[in-house]
Design a protein around this motif. Structure first.
Motif, PDB file in Angstrom:
ATOM      1  N   GLY A   1       0.786  -1.385  -0.313  1.00 50.43           N
ATOM      2  CA  GLY A   1       0.194   0.133  -0.205  1.00 50.43           C
ATOM      3  C   GLY A   1       0.669   1.726   0.243  1.00 50.43           C
ATOM      4  N   ALA A   2       0.825   2.271   0.413  1.00 55.66           N
ATOM      5  CA  ALA A   2       0.901   3.718   0.361  1.00 55.66           C
ATOM      6  C   ALA A   2       2.606   3.019   1.265  1.00 55.66           C
ATOM      7  N   MET A   3       2.077   2.715   2.342  1.00 55.73           N
ATOM      8  CA  MET A   3       3.606   2.476   3.649  1.00 55.73           C
ATOM      9  C   MET A   3       4.654   1.651   2.692  1.00 55.73           C
ATOM     10  N   GLY A   4       3.720   0.509   1.902  1.00 54.48           N
ATOM     11  CA  GLY A   4       4.602  -0.888   1.371  1.00 54.48           C
ATOM     12  C   GLY A   4       5.184   0.141   0.426  1.00 54.48           C
TER      13      GLY A   4
ATOM     14  N   SER B   1       8.038  -4.863  12.022  1.00 57.06           N
ATOM     15  CA  SER B   1       6.958  -3.835  12.045  1.00 57.06           C
ATOM     16  C   SER B   1       6.741  -2.728  11.613  1.00 57.06           C
ATOM     17  N   ASN B   2       5.776  -2.151  10.610  1.00 65.87           N
ATOM     18  CA  ASN B   2       6.073  -0.809  10.350  1.00 65.87           C
ATOM     19  C   ASN B   2       4.201  -0.598  11.255  1.00 65.87           C
ATOM     20  N   THR B   3       3.861  -0.712  12.358  1.00 63.20           N
ATOM     21  CA  THR B   3       2.210  -0.466  12.913  1.00 63.20           C
ATOM     22  C   THR B   3       2.567   0.655  13.216  1.00 63.20           C
ATOM     23  N   SER B   4       1.512   1.352  13.244  1.00 63.35           N
ATOM     24  CA  SER B   4       1.715   3.154  13.693  1.00 63.35           C
ATOM     25  C   SER B   4       1.404   3.245  15.528  1.00 63.35           C
ATOM     26  N   SER B   5       0.673   1.382  15.780  1.00 61.39           N
ATOM     27  CA  SER B   5       0.689   1.502  17.648  1.00 61.39           C
ATOM     28  C   SER B   5       0.565   0.053  18.043  1.00 61.39           C
TER      29      SER B   5
ATOM     30  N   PHE C   1      -2.020  -3.395   6.071  1.00 63.41           N
ATOM     31  CA  PHE C   1      -2.481  -2.204   7.627  1.00 63.41           C
ATOM     32  C   PHE C   1      -2.916  -2.800   8.333  1.00 63.41           C
ATOM     33  N   GLU C   2      -3.633  -2.027   9.801  1.00 65.23           N
ATOM     34  CA  GLU C   2      -3.338  -2.108  10.462  1.00 65.23           C
ATOM     35  C   GLU C   2      -4.592  -2.492  11.571  1.00 65.23           C
ATOM     36  N   ASP C   3      -4.591  -3.564  11.283  1.00 71.09           N
ATOM     37  CA  ASP C   3      -5.259  -4.413  12.167  1.00 71.09           C
ATOM     38  C   ASP C   3      -4.573  -5.816  13.210  1.00 71.09           C
TER      39      ASP C   3
ATOM     40  N   VAL D   1      -4.630 -10.028  11.827  1.00 66.39           N
ATOM     41  CA  VAL D   1      -4.085 -10.223  10.603  1.00 66.39           C
ATOM     42  C   VAL D   1      -2.117  -9.665  11.085  1.00 66.39           C
ATOM     43  N   LYS D   2      -1.556  -8.615  11.017  1.00 66.20           N
ATOM     44  CA  LYS D   2      -0.592  -9.063  11.969  1.00 66.20           C
ATOM     45  C   LYS D   2       0.231  -9.982  12.287  1.00 66.20           C
ATOM     46  N   LYS D   3      -0.392 -10.554  13.707  1.00 64.73           N
ATOM     47  CA  LYS D   3      -0.318 -11.351  14.096  1.00 64.73           C
ATOM     48  C   LYS D   3       0.357 -13.081  13.189  1.00 64.73           C
ATOM     49  N   ASP D   4      -1.327 -12.824  12.665  1.00 67.96           N
ATOM     50  CA  ASP D   4      -1.160 -13.875  11.683  1.00 67.96           C
ATOM     51  C   ASP D   4      -0.386 -14.052  10.253  1.00 67.96           C
ATOM     52  N   ASN D   5       0.073 -12.333  10.279  1.00 71.41           N
ATOM     53  CA  ASN D   5       1.430 -13.181   9.285  1.00 71.41           C
ATOM     54  C   ASN D   5       2.558 -13.126   9.848  1.00 71.41           C
ATOM     55  N   PHE D   6       3.011 -12.562  11.235  1.00 70.16           N
ATOM     56  CA  PHE D   6       4.207 -12.524  11.978  1.00 70.16           C
ATOM     57  C   PHE D   6       4.360 -14.137  12.138  1.00 70.16           C
TER      58      PHE D   6
ATOM     59  N   HIS E   1       9.350   2.010  12.274  1.00 68.13           N
ATOM     60  CA  HIS E   1       8.318   2.886  12.208  1.00 68.13           C
ATOM     61  C   HIS E   1       8.388   4.011  10.910  1.00 68.13           C
ATOM     62  N   PHE E   2       8.977   3.995   9.868  1.00 68.17           N
ATOM     63  CA  PHE E   2       8.854   5.403   8.741  1.00 68.17           C
ATOM     64  C   PHE E   2       7.266   6.171   9.012  1.00 68.17           C
ATOM     65  N   PHE E   3       7.295   7.400   7.927  1.00 68.89           N
ATOM     66  CA  PHE E   3       6.897   8.266   8.801  1.00 68.89           C
ATOM     67  C   PHE E   3       6.254   8.210   6.560  1.00 68.89           C
ATOM     68  N   ASN E   4       4.978   8.759   6.403  1.00 71.61           N
ATOM     69  CA  ASN E   4       4.832   9.181   5.399  1.00 71.61           C
ATOM     70  C   ASN E   4       4.753  10.814   4.369  1.00 71.61           C
ATOM     71  N   PRO E   5       5.254  10.419   3.572  1.00 76.87           N
ATOM     72  CA  PRO E   5       5.796   9.154   2.681  1.00 76.87           C
ATOM     73  C   PRO E   5       7.550   9.005   3.198  1.00 76.87           C
TER      74      PRO E   5
ATOM     75  N   SER F   1       5.851  -7.958  -1.229  1.00 79.91           N
ATOM     76  CA  SER F   1       4.402  -8.326  -1.900  1.00 79.91           C
ATOM     77  C   SER F   1       2.975  -8.251  -1.070  1.00 79.91           C
ATOM     78  N   ASP F   2       2.099  -8.206  -1.694  1.00 79.83           N
ATOM     79  CA  ASP F   2       0.885  -8.221  -0.837  1.00 79.83           C
ATOM     80  C   ASP F   2       0.344  -9.267  -1.374  1.00 79.83           C
ATOM     81  N   VAL F   3      -1.125  -9.136  -0.470  1.00 81.67           N
ATOM     82  CA  VAL F   3      -1.982 -10.355  -0.547  1.00 81.67           C
ATOM     83  C   VAL F   3      -2.535 -11.304  -1.929  1.00 81.67           C
TER      84      VAL F   3
HETATM   85  P1  NAI Z   1      -2.533   0.844   3.028  1.00 82.96           P
HETATM   86  O1  NAI Z   1      -4.302   0.515   3.131  1.00 82.96           O
HETATM   87  O2  NAI Z   1      -1.787   1.514   2.220  1.00 82.96           O
HETATM   88  O3  NAI Z   1      -2.199  -0.800   2.336  1.00 82.96           O
HETATM   89  C1  NAI Z   1      -2.381  -1.474   3.153  1.00 82.96           C
HETATM   90  C2  NAI Z   1      -1.985  -2.540   2.483  1.00 82.96           C
HETATM   91  O4  NAI Z   1      -1.512  -3.706   3.237  1.00 82.96           O
HETATM   92  C3  NAI Z   1      -3.013  -3.388   1.307  1.00 82.96           C
HETATM   93  O5  NAI Z   1      -2.026  -3.365   0.077  1.00 82.96           O
HETATM   94  C4  NAI Z   1      -3.563  -4.633   1.479  1.00 82.96           C
HETATM   95  O6  NAI Z   1      -3.911  -5.125   0.408  1.00 82.96           O
HETATM   96  C5  NAI Z   1      -2.292  -5.154   2.209  1.00 82.96           C
HETATM   97  N1  NAI Z   1      -2.853  -6.194   2.886  1.00 82.96           N
HETATM   98  C6  NAI Z   1      -3.317  -6.673   3.685  1.00 82.96           C
HETATM   99  N2  NAI Z   1      -3.322  -7.728   4.218  1.00 82.96           N
HETATM  100  C7  NAI Z   1      -2.377  -8.537   4.003  1.00 82.96           C
HETATM  101  C8  NAI Z   1      -1.558  -9.571   4.358  1.00 82.96           C
HETATM  102  N3  NAI Z   1      -2.307 -10.518   4.824  1.00 82.96           N
HETATM  103  N4  NAI Z   1      -0.638  -9.662   3.097  1.00 82.96           N
HETATM  104  C9  NAI Z   1      -0.322  -8.310   2.495  1.00 82.96           C
HETATM  105  N5  NAI Z   1      -0.533  -8.092   2.158  1.00 82.96           N
HETATM  106  C10 NAI Z   1      -1.669  -7.166   2.807  1.00 82.96           C
HETATM  107  O7  NAI Z   1      -2.375   1.015   4.353  1.00 82.96           O
HETATM  108  P2  NAI Z   1      -0.507   1.762   5.054  1.00 82.96           P
HETATM  109  O8  NAI Z   1      -1.056   3.517   5.259  1.00 82.96           O
HETATM  110  O9  NAI Z   1       0.897   1.720   3.943  1.00 82.96           O
HETATM  111  O10 NAI Z   1      -0.188   0.992   6.362  1.00 82.96           O
HETATM  112  C11 NAI Z   1      -0.014   0.245   5.883  1.00 82.96           C
HETATM  113  C12 NAI Z   1       0.742  -0.063   7.466  1.00 82.96           C
HETATM  114  O11 NAI Z   1       1.632   0.853   8.230  1.00 82.96           O
HETATM  115  C13 NAI Z   1      -0.127   0.188   8.932  1.00 82.96           C
HETATM  116  O12 NAI Z   1       0.360  -0.257   9.885  1.00 82.96           O
HETATM  117  C14 NAI Z   1      -0.024   1.776   9.027  1.00 82.96           C
HETATM  118  O13 NAI Z   1      -0.504   1.036  10.863  1.00 82.96           O
HETATM  119  C15 NAI Z   1       1.384   1.729   9.146  1.00 82.96           C
HETATM  120  N6  NAI Z   1       1.715   3.228   8.751  1.00 82.96           N
HETATM  121  C16 NAI Z   1       0.781   4.238   8.177  1.00 82.96           C
HETATM  122  C17 NAI Z   1       1.350   5.460   8.181  1.00 82.96           C
HETATM  123  C18 NAI Z   1       0.245   6.154   7.200  1.00 82.96           C
HETATM  124  O14 NAI Z   1       0.221   7.825   7.523  1.00 82.96           O
HETATM  125  N7  NAI Z   1      -0.205   5.636   6.271  1.00 82.96           N
HETATM  126  C19 NAI Z   1       2.037   5.995   8.552  1.00 82.96           C
HETATM  127  C20 NAI Z   1       3.688   5.184   9.399  1.00 82.96           C
HETATM  128  C21 NAI Z   1       2.630   3.547   9.203  1.00 82.96           C
END
Ligand code: NAI
Length: 283
Positions: free
Chosen positions: A12-15, A116-120, A91-93, A96-101, A140-144, A32-34
Protein backbone atom coordinates in the motif's frame (compact mmCIF):
# COMPACT_ATOMS: atom_id res chain seq x y z
CA UNK A 1 24.80 -9.25 10.62
CA UNK A 2 24.81 -7.74 7.14
CA UNK A 3 21.45 -6.95 5.58
CA UNK A 4 21.40 -7.46 1.82
CA UNK A 5 17.84 -8.42 1.01
CA UNK A 6 14.69 -6.86 2.46
CA UNK A 7 11.17 -8.30 2.21
CA UNK A 8 8.43 -5.66 2.39
CA UNK A 9 5.00 -7.15 3.15
CA UNK A 10 2.06 -4.91 2.22
CA UNK A 11 2.23 -2.90 -1.01
CA UNK A 12 0.00 0.00 0.00
CA UNK A 13 1.04 3.59 0.60
CA UNK A 14 3.71 2.79 3.17
CA UNK A 15 4.97 -0.53 1.76
CA UNK A 16 5.47 1.07 -1.66
CA UNK A 17 7.42 3.96 -0.14
CA UNK A 18 9.53 1.67 2.05
CA UNK A 19 10.33 -0.58 -0.93
CA UNK A 20 11.26 2.55 -2.91
CA UNK A 21 13.78 3.79 -0.33
CA UNK A 22 15.11 0.25 0.24
CA UNK A 23 15.85 -0.33 -3.45
CA UNK A 24 17.31 3.16 -3.82
CA UNK A 25 19.66 2.46 -0.90
CA UNK A 26 21.05 -0.57 -2.74
CA UNK A 27 19.15 -3.40 -1.02
CA UNK A 28 17.55 -6.22 -2.98
CA UNK A 29 13.83 -5.98 -2.28
CA UNK A 30 10.83 -8.28 -2.40
CA UNK A 31 7.56 -6.34 -2.40
CA UNK A 32 4.53 -8.47 -1.63
CA UNK A 33 0.81 -8.22 -0.92
CA UNK A 34 -2.22 -10.52 -0.91
CA UNK A 35 -2.62 -10.21 -4.66
CA UNK A 36 -0.05 -9.74 -7.42
CA UNK A 37 -2.22 -7.11 -9.15
CA UNK A 38 -1.85 -4.86 -6.06
CA UNK A 39 1.92 -5.38 -6.17
CA UNK A 40 2.10 -4.55 -9.86
CA UNK A 41 0.35 -1.23 -9.21
CA UNK A 42 2.82 -0.56 -6.39
CA UNK A 43 5.79 -1.31 -8.68
CA UNK A 44 4.23 1.05 -11.26
CA UNK A 45 4.13 3.82 -8.64
CA UNK A 46 7.77 3.17 -7.75
CA UNK A 47 8.76 3.34 -11.41
CA UNK A 48 6.88 6.66 -11.89
CA UNK A 49 8.60 8.04 -8.77
CA UNK A 50 12.03 7.29 -10.25
CA UNK A 51 10.95 8.58 -13.72
CA UNK A 52 10.40 11.97 -12.07
CA UNK A 53 13.92 11.82 -10.59
CA UNK A 54 15.28 11.09 -14.08
CA UNK A 55 13.29 14.00 -15.56
CA UNK A 56 14.69 16.32 -12.88
CA UNK A 57 18.23 15.13 -13.64
CA UNK A 58 18.67 13.59 -10.17
CA UNK A 59 19.53 10.19 -11.67
CA UNK A 60 20.12 8.65 -15.07
CA UNK A 61 17.78 6.23 -16.85
CA UNK A 62 20.39 3.49 -16.32
CA UNK A 63 20.45 4.16 -12.57
CA UNK A 64 16.67 3.95 -12.47
CA UNK A 65 16.73 0.63 -14.33
CA UNK A 66 19.36 -0.70 -11.91
CA UNK A 67 17.22 0.25 -8.91
CA UNK A 68 14.04 -1.24 -10.39
CA UNK A 69 16.04 -4.36 -11.31
CA UNK A 70 16.54 -4.98 -7.57
CA UNK A 71 12.76 -5.06 -6.97
CA UNK A 72 11.03 -8.43 -7.08
CA UNK A 73 7.20 -8.47 -7.04
CA UNK A 74 5.59 -11.40 -5.21
CA UNK A 75 2.34 -12.34 -3.51
CA UNK A 76 2.09 -13.86 -0.02
CA UNK A 77 5.12 -14.72 2.12
CA UNK A 78 6.20 -18.09 0.72
CA UNK A 79 9.07 -16.44 -1.19
CA UNK A 80 10.55 -14.71 1.88
CA UNK A 81 12.94 -17.59 2.71
CA UNK A 82 16.12 -15.74 1.70
CA UNK A 83 15.43 -12.24 3.06
CA UNK A 84 17.62 -10.84 5.86
CA UNK A 85 15.07 -8.32 7.10
CA UNK A 86 11.29 -8.18 6.85
CA UNK A 87 9.47 -4.84 7.07
CA UNK A 88 5.77 -5.52 7.54
CA UNK A 89 3.45 -2.75 6.29
CA UNK A 90 0.04 -4.40 5.96
CA UNK A 91 -3.03 -2.58 7.22
CA UNK A 92 -3.45 -1.76 10.91
CA UNK A 93 -5.29 -4.88 12.12
CA UNK A 94 -3.73 -6.70 15.05
CA UNK A 95 -4.97 -10.18 14.21
CA UNK A 96 -3.96 -9.95 10.54
CA UNK A 97 -0.50 -8.76 11.56
CA UNK A 98 -0.14 -11.53 14.16
CA UNK A 99 -1.20 -14.23 11.66
CA UNK A 100 1.33 -12.92 9.15
CA UNK A 101 4.19 -12.85 11.66
CA UNK A 102 3.47 -16.45 12.67
CA UNK A 103 3.74 -17.40 8.98
CA UNK A 104 6.85 -15.24 8.43
CA UNK A 105 8.57 -16.84 11.43
CA UNK A 106 8.09 -20.25 9.85
CA UNK A 107 9.18 -19.21 6.34
CA UNK A 108 12.12 -16.86 7.08
CA UNK A 109 15.62 -18.13 7.84
CA UNK A 110 16.36 -18.27 11.60
CA UNK A 111 18.80 -15.33 11.61
CA UNK A 112 16.46 -12.98 9.69
CA UNK A 113 15.15 -9.93 11.54
CA UNK A 114 11.42 -9.24 11.58
CA UNK A 115 10.10 -5.68 11.94
CA UNK A 116 6.71 -4.01 11.84
CA UNK A 117 5.83 -0.55 10.56
CA UNK A 118 2.75 -0.52 12.83
CA UNK A 119 1.60 2.94 13.89
CA UNK A 120 0.54 1.84 17.34
CA UNK A 121 0.43 -1.86 18.18
CA UNK A 122 2.64 -3.40 20.81
CA UNK A 123 5.89 -4.71 19.35
CA UNK A 124 6.14 -7.11 22.30
CA UNK A 125 2.73 -8.56 21.46
CA UNK A 126 3.59 -8.97 17.76
CA UNK A 127 6.99 -10.48 18.64
CA UNK A 128 5.28 -13.01 20.94
CA UNK A 129 3.67 -14.65 17.90
CA UNK A 130 7.18 -15.69 16.78
CA UNK A 131 10.02 -17.78 18.20
CA UNK A 132 12.47 -14.89 17.72
CA UNK A 133 11.44 -11.98 20.00
CA UNK A 134 15.15 -11.04 20.25
CA UNK A 135 15.27 -10.54 16.47
CA UNK A 136 12.03 -8.57 16.34
CA UNK A 137 11.64 -4.77 16.49
CA UNK A 138 9.43 -1.92 15.37
CA UNK A 139 10.64 0.00 12.32
CA UNK A 140 8.25 2.90 12.05
CA UNK A 141 8.52 5.08 8.94
CA UNK A 142 6.56 8.25 8.24
CA UNK A 143 4.43 9.11 5.26
CA UNK A 144 5.68 9.44 2.54
CA UNK A 145 8.77 7.31 3.30
CA UNK A 146 10.90 8.69 0.43
CA UNK A 147 10.58 12.20 1.91
CA UNK A 148 10.18 11.82 5.68
CA UNK A 149 13.52 11.50 7.44
CA UNK A 150 12.53 9.92 10.77
CA UNK A 151 12.42 6.21 11.61
CA UNK A 152 11.37 5.16 15.13
CA UNK A 153 13.21 1.93 16.03
CA UNK A 154 11.12 0.32 18.75
CA UNK A 155 12.37 -2.11 21.33
CA UNK A 156 9.94 -4.85 22.31
CA UNK A 157 10.39 -6.62 25.66
CA UNK A 158 12.85 -9.14 24.21
CA UNK A 159 14.51 -7.11 21.43
CA UNK A 160 18.30 -7.54 21.54
CA UNK A 161 20.80 -4.66 21.41
CA UNK A 162 22.17 -6.18 18.20
CA UNK A 163 18.74 -6.03 16.53
CA UNK A 164 18.31 -2.35 17.49
CA UNK A 165 21.80 -1.65 16.13
CA UNK A 166 21.31 -3.46 12.82
CA UNK A 167 17.84 -2.00 12.18
CA UNK A 168 19.14 1.51 12.98
CA UNK A 169 22.06 0.98 10.58
CA UNK A 170 19.64 -0.04 7.82
CA UNK A 171 17.64 3.15 8.45
CA UNK A 172 20.85 5.22 8.18
CA UNK A 173 21.75 3.45 4.93
CA UNK A 174 18.31 4.47 3.63
CA UNK A 175 19.23 8.10 4.39
CA UNK A 176 16.97 8.24 7.47
CA UNK A 177 17.49 9.42 11.04
CA UNK A 178 16.63 6.58 13.45
CA UNK A 179 15.65 7.27 17.05
CA UNK A 180 15.43 4.51 19.65
CA UNK A 181 12.10 4.02 21.40
CA UNK A 182 13.32 2.44 24.63
CA UNK A 183 9.93 1.30 25.88
CA UNK A 184 7.18 -0.31 23.85
CA UNK A 185 4.56 2.30 24.72
CA UNK A 186 1.37 2.89 22.63
CA UNK A 187 1.95 5.28 19.74
CA UNK A 188 5.66 5.50 20.55
CA UNK A 189 6.69 9.18 20.47
CA UNK A 190 5.37 10.86 17.33
CA UNK A 191 1.86 9.40 17.21
CA UNK A 192 1.30 9.97 20.93
CA UNK A 193 1.94 13.68 20.35
CA UNK A 194 0.18 13.80 16.98
CA UNK A 195 -3.06 12.11 18.10
CA UNK A 196 -3.40 14.46 21.08
CA UNK A 197 -3.17 17.33 18.59
CA UNK A 198 -5.71 15.74 16.19
CA UNK A 199 -8.21 15.24 19.02
CA UNK A 200 -7.85 18.84 20.22
CA UNK A 201 -8.25 20.12 16.63
CA UNK A 202 -11.46 18.07 16.15
CA UNK A 203 -12.82 19.30 19.51
CA UNK A 204 -12.13 22.92 18.52
CA UNK A 205 -14.09 22.30 15.30
CA UNK A 206 -16.95 20.53 17.14
CA UNK A 207 -17.17 23.35 19.68
CA UNK A 208 -17.47 25.83 16.80
CA UNK A 209 -14.35 27.69 17.90
CA UNK A 210 -13.03 27.85 14.30
CA UNK A 211 -13.63 26.26 10.89
CA UNK A 212 -11.70 23.25 9.59
CA UNK A 213 -9.90 25.51 7.12
CA UNK A 214 -8.98 28.10 9.74
CA UNK A 215 -7.70 25.51 12.23
CA UNK A 216 -5.43 24.18 9.46
CA UNK A 217 -4.24 27.72 8.67
CA UNK A 218 -3.65 28.42 12.38
CA UNK A 219 -1.49 25.34 12.85
CA UNK A 220 0.47 25.93 9.65
CA UNK A 221 1.20 29.59 10.27
CA UNK A 222 1.22 29.61 14.07
CA UNK A 223 3.25 26.46 14.68
CA UNK A 224 5.11 26.43 11.38
CA UNK A 225 3.87 22.92 10.49
CA UNK A 226 3.83 22.01 6.78
CA UNK A 227 0.23 20.73 6.99
CA UNK A 228 -2.75 21.44 9.23
CA UNK A 229 -4.32 18.61 11.30
CA UNK A 230 -7.30 18.06 8.96
CA UNK A 231 -5.25 18.19 5.77
CA UNK A 232 -2.81 15.74 7.35
CA UNK A 233 -5.52 13.30 8.48
CA UNK A 234 -6.97 13.28 4.95
CA UNK A 235 -3.51 12.71 3.53
CA UNK A 236 -2.59 9.84 5.88
CA UNK A 237 -6.06 8.21 5.93
CA UNK A 238 -8.70 9.25 8.47
CA UNK A 239 -9.22 5.57 9.40
CA UNK A 240 -5.62 5.23 10.60
CA UNK A 241 -6.03 8.00 13.18
CA UNK A 242 -9.39 6.50 14.20
CA UNK A 243 -7.88 3.05 14.82
CA UNK A 244 -5.07 4.61 16.82
CA UNK A 245 -7.40 6.65 19.09
CA UNK A 246 -9.46 3.52 19.79
CA UNK A 247 -6.31 1.61 20.60
CA UNK A 248 -5.08 4.37 22.95
CA UNK A 249 -8.49 4.29 24.72
CA UNK A 250 -8.09 0.57 25.37
CA UNK A 251 -4.46 0.79 26.40
CA UNK A 252 -4.43 3.93 28.56
CA UNK A 253 -8.00 3.57 29.93
CA UNK A 254 -8.23 7.34 29.68
CA UNK A 255 -11.29 9.03 28.13
CA UNK A 256 -9.25 11.87 26.74
CA UNK A 257 -8.35 9.48 23.89
CA UNK A 258 -12.05 8.80 22.98
CA UNK A 259 -12.56 9.39 19.24
CA UNK A 260 -14.68 12.56 18.91
CA UNK A 261 -18.15 12.17 17.32
CA UNK A 262 -17.20 14.11 14.17
CA UNK A 263 -14.41 11.60 13.53
CA UNK A 264 -16.72 8.60 14.08
CA UNK A 265 -19.22 10.10 11.63
CA UNK A 266 -16.58 10.40 8.91
CA UNK A 267 -15.64 6.75 9.34
CA UNK A 268 -19.30 5.66 9.25
CA UNK A 269 -19.79 7.69 6.05
CA UNK A 270 -16.78 6.00 4.42
CA UNK A 271 -14.98 9.35 4.09
CA UNK A 272 -11.48 8.04 4.77
CA UNK A 273 -9.49 10.89 3.24
CA UNK A 274 -7.86 11.48 -0.13
CA UNK A 275 -7.76 7.74 -0.91
CA UNK A 276 -11.61 7.62 -0.97
CA UNK A 277 -12.03 11.02 -2.62
CA UNK A 278 -13.33 12.67 0.57
CA UNK A 279 -12.48 12.99 4.24
CA UNK A 280 -12.63 16.19 6.26
CA UNK A 281 -12.54 17.90 2.86
CA UNK A 282 -13.82 16.89 -0.60
CA UNK A 283 -11.28 16.06 -3.33
P1 NAI B 1 -2.67 0.81 2.97
O1 NAI B 1 -4.11 0.53 3.20
O2 NAI B 1 -2.26 1.82 1.95
O3 NAI B 1 -1.93 -0.56 2.59
C1 NAI B 1 -2.07 -1.73 3.32
C2 NAI B 1 -1.78 -2.89 2.37
O4 NAI B 1 -1.75 -4.09 3.15
C3 NAI B 1 -2.83 -3.08 1.28
O5 NAI B 1 -2.19 -3.05 0.01
C4 NAI B 1 -3.41 -4.45 1.59
O6 NAI B 1 -3.79 -5.19 0.43
C5 NAI B 1 -2.22 -5.11 2.30
N1 NAI B 1 -2.57 -6.29 3.06
C6 NAI B 1 -3.62 -6.49 3.86
N2 NAI B 1 -3.58 -7.74 4.37
C7 NAI B 1 -2.48 -8.32 3.87
C8 NAI B 1 -1.89 -9.60 4.02
N3 NAI B 1 -2.46 -10.53 4.79
N4 NAI B 1 -0.73 -9.86 3.36
C9 NAI B 1 -0.16 -8.92 2.59
N5 NAI B 1 -0.68 -7.70 2.41
C10 NAI B 1 -1.82 -7.40 3.05
O7 NAI B 1 -2.06 1.14 4.41
P2 NAI B 1 -0.76 2.00 4.77
O8 NAI B 1 -1.14 3.39 4.98
O9 NAI B 1 0.33 1.67 3.82
O10 NAI B 1 -0.41 1.41 6.24
C11 NAI B 1 0.27 0.19 6.38
C12 NAI B 1 0.86 0.12 7.78
O11 NAI B 1 1.74 1.23 7.99
C13 NAI B 1 -0.16 0.17 8.92
O12 NAI B 1 0.28 -0.63 9.97
C14 NAI B 1 -0.14 1.64 9.32
O13 NAI B 1 -0.55 1.82 10.65
C15 NAI B 1 1.34 1.94 9.14
N6 NAI B 1 1.69 3.35 8.95
C16 NAI B 1 0.91 4.16 8.16
C17 NAI B 1 1.26 5.49 7.98
C18 NAI B 1 0.43 6.39 7.12
O14 NAI B 1 0.59 7.61 7.25
N7 NAI B 1 -0.42 5.89 6.24
C19 NAI B 1 2.46 6.05 8.61
C20 NAI B 1 3.26 5.08 9.35
C21 NAI B 1 2.85 3.79 9.53
Amino acid sequence: MEIKKIGVLGAGAMGTGIATVSAQAGFDVIISDVDLSIVQKSVGRMSSFFDKSVEKGKMTGEQKEAIMGRVEPQSGVDGFGDVDLVIEAIFEDLQVKKDNFTKLDQVCKPEALLTSNTSSFSITQLAATTKRPDRFAGMHFFNPPPIMKLVEVIRGYGTSDETVKVVSEVAVKMGKKPIEIKKDSPGFVVNRILLAQFIEAIKLYEEGVASLEDIDVAVKLGLNYPMGPFELQDFAGVDIGFHVTNYFCDEFKDIRWNPPLALKQLIRAGRLGRKTGAGWFNY
